[in-house]
Write a protein that holds these residues in place. Structure first.
Motif, PDB file in Angstrom:
ATOM      1  N   VAL A  44      24.595  32.203  -0.330  1.00  0.00           N
ATOM      2  CA  VAL A  44      24.357  30.798   0.007  1.00  0.00           C
ATOM      3  C   VAL A  44      22.862  30.623   0.225  1.00  0.00           C
ATOM      4  N   GLN A  45      22.288  29.618  -0.395  1.00  0.00           N
ATOM      5  CA  GLN A  45      20.864  29.318  -0.238  1.00  0.00           C
ATOM      6  C   GLN A  45      20.714  27.828   0.036  1.00  0.00           C
ATOM      7  N   VAL A  46      19.803  27.480   0.954  1.00  0.00           N
ATOM      8  CA  VAL A  46      19.584  26.065   1.268  1.00  0.00           C
ATOM      9  C   VAL A  46      18.103  25.721   1.144  1.00  0.00           C
ATOM     10  N   ARG A  47      17.849  24.461   0.871  1.00  0.00           N
ATOM     11  CA  ARG A  47      16.477  23.957   0.735  1.00  0.00           C
ATOM     12  C   ARG A  47      16.246  22.748   1.632  1.00  0.00           C
ATOM     13  N   ALA A  94      21.203  22.121   7.671  1.00  0.00           N
ATOM     14  CA  ALA A  94      22.273  22.502   6.750  1.00  0.00           C
ATOM     15  C   ALA A  94      23.364  23.268   7.491  1.00  0.00           C
ATOM     16  N   ASP A  95      24.557  23.193   6.994  1.00  0.00           N
ATOM     17  CA  ASP A  95      25.681  23.997   7.481  1.00  0.00           C
ATOM     18  C   ASP A  95      26.603  24.218   6.281  1.00  0.00           C
ATOM     19  N   LYS A  96      26.309  25.281   5.537  1.00  0.00           N
ATOM     20  CA  LYS A  96      26.913  25.478   4.232  1.00  0.00           C
ATOM     21  C   LYS A  96      27.697  26.780   4.180  1.00  0.00           C
ATOM     22  N   TYR A  97      28.893  26.731   3.581  1.00  0.00           N
ATOM     23  CA  TYR A  97      29.765  27.895   3.431  1.00  0.00           C
ATOM     24  C   TYR A  97      29.847  28.310   1.960  1.00  0.00           C
ATOM     25  N   SER A  98      30.050  29.605   1.751  1.00  0.00           N
ATOM     26  CA  SER A  98      30.394  30.094   0.414  1.00  0.00           C
ATOM     27  C   SER A  98      31.893  29.920   0.196  1.00  0.00           C
ATOM     28  N   GLY A  99      32.331  30.162  -1.036  1.00  0.00           N
ATOM     29  CA  GLY A  99      33.756  30.298  -1.261  1.00  0.00           C
ATOM     30  C   GLY A  99      34.262  31.617  -0.696  1.00  0.00           C
ATOM     31  N   ALA A 100      35.548  31.804  -0.671  1.00  0.00           N
ATOM     32  CA  ALA A 100      36.148  33.045  -0.165  1.00  0.00           C
ATOM     33  C   ALA A 100      36.131  34.113  -1.265  1.00  0.00           C
ATOM     34  N   TYR A 139      16.540  30.562  15.084  1.00  0.00           N
ATOM     35  CA  TYR A 139      16.869  29.145  14.878  1.00  0.00           C
ATOM     36  C   TYR A 139      17.853  28.929  13.720  1.00  0.00           C
ATOM     37  N   ASP A 140      17.620  29.605  12.595  1.00  0.00           N
ATOM     38  CA  ASP A 140      18.495  29.467  11.430  1.00  0.00           C
ATOM     39  C   ASP A 140      19.262  30.782  11.259  1.00  0.00           C
ATOM     40  N   TYR A 141      20.556  30.702  10.907  1.00  0.00           N
ATOM     41  CA  TYR A 141      21.391  31.910  10.926  1.00  0.00           C
ATOM     42  C   TYR A 141      22.268  32.031   9.686  1.00  0.00           C
ATOM     43  N   GLY A 142      22.419  33.286   9.265  1.00  0.00           N
ATOM     44  CA  GLY A 142      23.427  33.635   8.281  1.00  0.00           C
ATOM     45  C   GLY A 142      24.616  34.263   8.982  1.00  0.00           C
ATOM     46  N   TYR A 143      25.806  33.833   8.620  1.00  0.00           N
ATOM     47  CA  TYR A 143      27.037  34.331   9.244  1.00  0.00           C
ATOM     48  C   TYR A 143      27.914  34.987   8.181  1.00  0.00           C
ATOM     49  N   LEU A 144      28.738  35.903   8.644  1.00  0.00           N
ATOM     50  CA  LEU A 144      29.774  36.470   7.787  1.00  0.00           C
ATOM     51  C   LEU A 144      31.098  36.405   8.528  1.00  0.00           C
ATOM     52  N   TYR A 145      32.122  35.899   7.822  1.00  0.00           N
ATOM     53  CA  TYR A 145      33.466  35.803   8.389  1.00  0.00           C
ATOM     54  C   TYR A 145      34.438  36.620   7.540  1.00  0.00           C
ATOM     55  N   GLY A 146      35.487  37.130   8.187  1.00  0.00           N
ATOM     56  CA  GLY A 146      36.511  37.879   7.485  1.00  0.00           C
ATOM     57  C   GLY A 146      37.904  37.363   7.817  1.00  0.00           C
ATOM     58  N   THR A 159      30.680  33.607   3.629  1.00  0.00           N
ATOM     59  CA  THR A 159      29.426  33.499   4.366  1.00  0.00           C
ATOM     60  C   THR A 159      29.159  32.046   4.742  1.00  0.00           C
ATOM     61  N   ARG A 160      28.217  31.889   5.667  1.00  0.00           N
ATOM     62  CA  ARG A 160      27.816  30.559   6.143  1.00  0.00           C
ATOM     63  C   ARG A 160      26.329  30.609   6.463  1.00  0.00           C
ATOM     64  N   LEU A 161      25.628  29.520   6.223  1.00  0.00           N
ATOM     65  CA  LEU A 161      24.199  29.432   6.527  1.00  0.00           C
ATOM     66  C   LEU A 161      23.918  28.133   7.256  1.00  0.00           C
ATOM     67  N   THR A 162      23.248  28.231   8.396  1.00  0.00           N
ATOM     68  CA  THR A 162      22.888  27.038   9.170  1.00  0.00           C
ATOM     69  C   THR A 162      21.382  26.986   9.377  1.00  0.00           C
TER      70      THR A 162
END
Length: 239
Positions: free
Chosen positions: A120-123, A127-133, A155-162, A199-202
């Motif tokens: 996931v990339q943001v410009r 932003a609060d963007k998720y990838s597909g599963a 301040y800005d974070y990459g997340y991973l969910y399972g 994944t998620r990016l904020t």
């Protein structure tokens, strides 16, 4: 990591060996020769906070070599070093310790690519963007993930969910370790018993690094069921 002693009263350490990409070490192949019950070869592993003893060996009989594979998976180590000690008496020829081979894959695992499905990339700000599963081949349990990214520190974070079969659980939350720097690490997620990832990016309202992104390019999973097109051999790291 080979150490050889040619004198009495030795207490010598090797340099550190670091697993590629910081991967967990599952098994080690140790060889050596040292006077039985008096001179010893050791292997230590780094578990993220301290060096712990993994192995202590001496010759099984007079002037004989030991040569064995040792399971060290329970120690959760990513670095190794050896040590050799001798006393005042007999020195075998040669007196040494060595780790000649290291296995950084789970014995029944394989490594697969996510093919950018989790990037996931943001410009933009806020932003609060998720990838597909992404689903593990053959519904295999996910053991370890390679997580990379760059986002403003604190301040800005990459997340991973399972996905654990009933809910999505957070596996990781990362940001850049310093200004405009990437994080790049392997994370053991085996305890979560997940078979899918996303994944998620904020981002907040201030700085955007270039690029600001999160990605999981590589995943280690339990070997899938027979017939899966992803069936593959494990990786071996020679030390």
């Amino acid at each position: 990591m080979r150490i050889q002693a040619t004198s009495h009263n030795t207490n010598k350490y090797s340099s550190e060996w670091i697993s590629p990409n910081g991967k967990k070490i599952y098994r080690i192949h140790i060889k050596g020769k040292s006077e039985r019950n008096y001179d010893y070869g050791y292997v230590y592993g780094w578990n993220g906070s301290s060096w712990v003893q993994l192995v202590k060996r001496c010759s099984p009989s007079s002037n004989a070599e030991y040569d064995e594979w040792v399971d060290v998976s329970s120690y959760n180590v990513t670095k190794l070093k050896t040590r050799l000690t001798t006393d005042r008496s007999v020195l075998y020829s040669p007196t040494y310790v060595d780790v000649v081979e290291v296995d950084t894959n789970h014995p029944s695992s394989l490594s697969v690519s996510s093919n950018r499905a989790l990037r996931v990339q943001v410009r933009s700000h806020r932003a609060d963007k998720y990838s597909g599963a992404w689903a593990a081949p053959g519904a295999g349990k996910i053991l370890c993930i390679h997580m990379k990214g760059k986002s403003e520190r604190n301040y800005d974070y990459g997340y991973l969910y399972g996905w654990n079969g009933s809910s999505w659980v957070q596996l990781a939350k990362e940001c850049s370790p310093s200004f405009n720097a990437e994080y790049d690490k392997w994370i053991d997620v085996s305890k979560y018993n997940v078979t899918k990832l996303k994944t998620r990016l904020t981002t907040d309202g201030s700085v955007l690094y270039s690029p600001t992104y999160v990605d999981v390019p590589e995943i280690v999973v339990d070997r899938p069921i027979n017939g899966s097109p992803f069936d593959s051999s494990t990786w071996w790291i020679w030390g």
